[in-house]
Design a protein around this motif. Structure first.
Motif, PDB file in Angstrom:
ATOM      1  N   SER A 191       0.848  -1.188   0.000  1.00  0.00           N
ATOM      2  CA  SER A 191       0.000   0.000   0.000  1.00  0.00           C
ATOM      3  C   SER A 191       0.884   1.238   0.000  1.00  0.00           C
ATOM      4  O   SER A 191       2.012   1.215   0.501  1.00  0.00           O
ATOM      5  CB  SER A 191      -0.915  -0.039   1.229  1.00  0.00           C
ATOM      6  OG  SER A 191      -1.584   1.179   1.401  1.00  0.00           O
ATOM      7  N   PHE A 192       0.351   2.347  -0.531  1.00  0.00           N
ATOM      8  CA  PHE A 192       1.166   3.540  -0.753  1.00  0.00           C
ATOM      9  C   PHE A 192       0.203   4.720  -0.830  1.00  0.00           C
ATOM     10  O   PHE A 192      -0.531   4.858  -1.813  1.00  0.00           O
ATOM     11  CB  PHE A 192       1.929   3.358  -2.074  1.00  0.00           C
ATOM     12  CG  PHE A 192       2.850   4.474  -2.437  1.00  0.00           C
ATOM     13  CD1 PHE A 192       3.978   4.738  -1.679  1.00  0.00           C
ATOM     14  CD2 PHE A 192       2.615   5.255  -3.558  1.00  0.00           C
ATOM     15  CE1 PHE A 192       4.846   5.761  -2.032  1.00  0.00           C
ATOM     16  CE2 PHE A 192       3.487   6.274  -3.919  1.00  0.00           C
ATOM     17  CZ  PHE A 192       4.596   6.519  -3.156  1.00  0.00           C
ATOM     18  N   ARG A 193       0.175   5.527   0.214  1.00  0.00           N
ATOM     19  CA  ARG A 193      -0.770   6.656   0.219  1.00  0.00           C
ATOM     20  C   ARG A 193      -0.098   7.927   0.692  1.00  0.00           C
ATOM     21  O   ARG A 193       0.663   7.920   1.656  1.00  0.00           O
ATOM     22  CB  ARG A 193      -1.952   6.350   1.145  1.00  0.00           C
ATOM     23  CG  ARG A 193      -2.725   5.153   0.663  1.00  0.00           C
ATOM     24  CD  ARG A 193      -4.082   5.046   1.308  1.00  0.00           C
ATOM     25  NE  ARG A 193      -4.693   3.805   0.838  1.00  0.00           N
ATOM     26  CZ  ARG A 193      -5.874   3.355   1.218  1.00  0.00           C
ATOM     27  NH1 ARG A 193      -6.595   4.051   2.053  1.00  0.00           N
ATOM     28  NH2 ARG A 193      -6.354   2.235   0.747  1.00  0.00           N
ATOM     29  N   GLY A 194      -0.409   9.015   0.027  1.00  0.00           N
ATOM     30  CA  GLY A 194       0.114  10.306   0.439  1.00  0.00           C
ATOM     31  C   GLY A 194      -0.418  10.701   1.797  1.00  0.00           C
ATOM     32  O   GLY A 194      -1.575  10.435   2.122  1.00  0.00           O
TER      33      GLY A 194
ATOM     34  N   PHE B 198       4.810   9.790   2.127  1.00  0.00           N
ATOM     35  CA  PHE B 198       3.871   8.713   1.820  1.00  0.00           C
ATOM     36  C   PHE B 198       3.937   7.670   2.923  1.00  0.00           C
ATOM     37  O   PHE B 198       5.022   7.359   3.423  1.00  0.00           O
ATOM     38  CB  PHE B 198       4.237   8.030   0.492  1.00  0.00           C
ATOM     39  CG  PHE B 198       4.129   8.918  -0.697  1.00  0.00           C
ATOM     40  CD1 PHE B 198       2.928   9.060  -1.377  1.00  0.00           C
ATOM     41  CD2 PHE B 198       5.223   9.637  -1.141  1.00  0.00           C
ATOM     42  CE1 PHE B 198       2.833   9.892  -2.484  1.00  0.00           C
ATOM     43  CE2 PHE B 198       5.130  10.468  -2.244  1.00  0.00           C
ATOM     44  CZ  PHE B 198       3.930  10.602  -2.915  1.00  0.00           C
ATOM     45  N   GLN B 199       2.781   7.153   3.274  1.00  0.00           N
ATOM     46  CA  GLN B 199       2.745   6.001   4.164  1.00  0.00           C
ATOM     47  C   GLN B 199       2.859   4.771   3.268  1.00  0.00           C
ATOM     48  O   GLN B 199       2.050   4.560   2.367  1.00  0.00           O
ATOM     49  CB  GLN B 199       1.455   6.003   4.984  1.00  0.00           C
ATOM     50  CG  GLN B 199       1.488   5.010   6.122  1.00  0.00           C
ATOM     51  CD  GLN B 199       0.474   5.324   7.208  1.00  0.00           C
ATOM     52  OE1 GLN B 199       0.058   6.458   7.378  1.00  0.00           O
ATOM     53  NE2 GLN B 199       0.068   4.310   7.960  1.00  0.00           N
TER      54      GLN B 199
ATOM     55  N   ARG C  86       3.369   0.637   2.899  1.00  0.00           N
ATOM     56  CA  ARG C  86       3.306  -0.676   3.541  1.00  0.00           C
ATOM     57  C   ARG C  86       3.889  -1.707   2.601  1.00  0.00           C
ATOM     58  O   ARG C  86       3.596  -1.697   1.408  1.00  0.00           O
ATOM     59  CB  ARG C  86       1.872  -1.042   3.886  1.00  0.00           C
ATOM     60  CG  ARG C  86       1.776  -2.458   4.488  1.00  0.00           C
ATOM     61  CD  ARG C  86       0.407  -2.770   4.995  1.00  0.00           C
ATOM     62  NE  ARG C  86       0.094  -1.893   6.097  1.00  0.00           N
ATOM     63  CZ  ARG C  86      -1.051  -1.921   6.752  1.00  0.00           C
ATOM     64  NH1 ARG C  86      -2.002  -2.764   6.414  1.00  0.00           N
ATOM     65  NH2 ARG C  86      -1.257  -1.093   7.743  1.00  0.00           N
TER      66      ARG C  86
END
Lengths: 324, 324
Positions: A26-29, A39-40, A42
């Motif tokens: 997972s990859f979210r700003g 970015f977070q 996972r």
């Protein structure tokens, strides 16, 4: 908003292939943060933060910052840890920006400061100062007293467009603060060391009533330790209505002194240090207020919040005014 | 930037106490998303998304959206699942906003669309349509053909300030598209059902070369299934330089038809549906472009990207133009 730079899938995959941290999940700003893009991230191995350093950070200084974070962690301060790639490198390049992966810290930063936050905060600040003592490389404070007059000059009289008379008020305050600064002229100097220099509530995570981690060391520098305390007096001890909360300040100072006693010269200098801290944040906010284009991603913060703080500290005579 | 509303610690703690999902570990604002405020929430039990519904979402319609997401998941579509509190309620209030906790989906949305994304996308879209068939409640499409002329009117001639002649070009296009719309006048109608209506790349997560989840159902409505396909032709099949990528379109349509065949009327209508889809996004972007205050948190998207798409679709005669 903190995503100034987005990362293509291919670039991200190539970048992650350099690391032995598992496969992308997972990859979210992250919305918090105004200086860099975060970015977070996972992977199948766990959670990380991916930071792209934007233009306000000098790339040549990044090794100092990353080295400080590694050093502090070895000394027991919970802060993000740079993750080395397969070649042992922590500072890399992604999407044309210097980039690093750091460990993920649990915790939540306090949206509203309460009394119970202040004592753990003070302790954590003193622990940071104690742990930094054995980190030898120095970084000058680029936003210290000698920077303030040029910063005000660079606003080119814009202060008066924010509030009539502000320019003169700030010039008068500078004429009082700078000559009284510790180490200036014949003034006694103060204990120096590595300071965070930006320890606002959004940089301190809490969990189960304790500090779970400190983040965002990209203003850290080598300066008077008590100046860091003065920054926290500004950042944590004023209520949303602008009133100073002396109970918060007292708790913060008591927490600090559980770990490291403030000496007499530091106590004596606290009002001028707090004045300087208010001036520093007022001036950078003023600069951003005047220079931020209308279509910018980040809404600048109102500099006048810090004028109230500055006036309060100019009227404060002794550290007793801060509850100690 | 998506944090329009921040949440105090006390309010968050009180809110979470209603749920049996463990203790708070981490809470960070997510930068993606422009309509609502989203936080990535971690508890001792796992990961969740906390959404605060901002003013563009009609609170009375939220049960329809949450019900659709629950229904789709039961039918095998991976999408965020509303988490019920201890009383069985999913739609609650936080910080003065309607709020819901949903499950966290792994995956990464494609920053750059590649050919390999398009076939799985088409399959996922058709699976969504198939799964939605048994969700009986209907929601009218508030941004369908009857909304377009009023939307253009509400821009009050502002179109020409974006590009000279745009107002007349849009009026002419509307005069061609609306009478040709399926079901209008004596035109044959098309199969209807629950559509996503906003399935842009940032709403589709991929993992290991497959679709791992669909998110953001807050424009979903009951409309022609093929209109959802036409929206994806606009959202996925134009390159950054504005050129239409017929290979992407063909892959997307082939993927769709693996699960659900487009009938003859749907194929015949595809050009006008794609024209309408381009018009819909052009008009809402135009409205936002004209009406977004300069200090807004979100930078509006350029409506002219969709003028290029509209012109392309107006020049397309048959579904063969989309590679089928």
């Amino acid at each position: 908003m903190a995503v100034y730079t987005d990362v293509s899938d291919e670039a991200l995959q190539d970048f992650l292939a350099d690391f032995a941290i598992g496969d992308l999940v997972s990859f979210r700003g992250i919305a918090e943060g105004v200086e860099n893009t975060n970015f977070q991230l996972r992977t199948t191995e766990g959670d990380f933060i991916l930071t792209l350093y934007e233009k306000r950070v000098n790339a040549r200084e990044l090794p100092w910052f990353l080295g400080l974070m590694q050093h502090l962690a070895r000394e027991g301060v919970t802060c993000p840890q740079p993750v080395a790639d397969r070649r042992g490198e922590t500072l890399k390049t992604l999407a044309g920006r210097p980039a690093a992966i750091t460990t993920f810290l649990p915790g939540v930063w306090p949206r509203t400061v309460r009394g119970e936050h202040c004592r753990p905060l003070g302790r954590a600040l003193a622990q940071l100062h104690a742990a930094g003592r054995s980190y030898a490389p120095e970084r000058a404070n680029a936003l210290g007293p000698t920077a303030w007059a040029p910063l005000l000059q660079s606003c080119a009289g814009g202060a008066n467009t924010v509030q009539p008379g502000l320019q003169a008020e700030l010039e008068q305050a500078l004429a009082r603060i700078v000559p009284a600064w510790p180490g200036h002229g014949g003034n006694p100097t103060l204990p120096r060391g590595q300071i965070h220099a930006d320890l606002f509530p959004d940089n301190v995570f809490f969990l189960n009533h304790g500090v779970s981690g400190l983040i965002d060391f990209y203003f850290a520098c080598t300066d008077y330790l008590a100046y860091d305390v003065a920054i926290c007096l500004n950042a944590w001890c004023f209520q949303p209505d602008g009133a100073f909360n002396v109970t918060f300040a007292r708790q913060m100072l008591l927490g600090y002194e559980e770990v490291r006693k403030l000496d007499e010269a530091e106590c004596y200098a606290m009002p001028v240090l707090a004045q300087g801290a208010a001036m520093r944040f007022l001036l950078t906010r003023l600069y951003d207020w005047i220079n931020t284009p209308a279509d910018a991603l980040v809404t600048p913060k109102n500099p006048l919040d810090y004028l109230k703080r500055l006036r309060f500290h100019l009227a404060t005579q002794t550290v007793g005014g801060y509850g100690l």
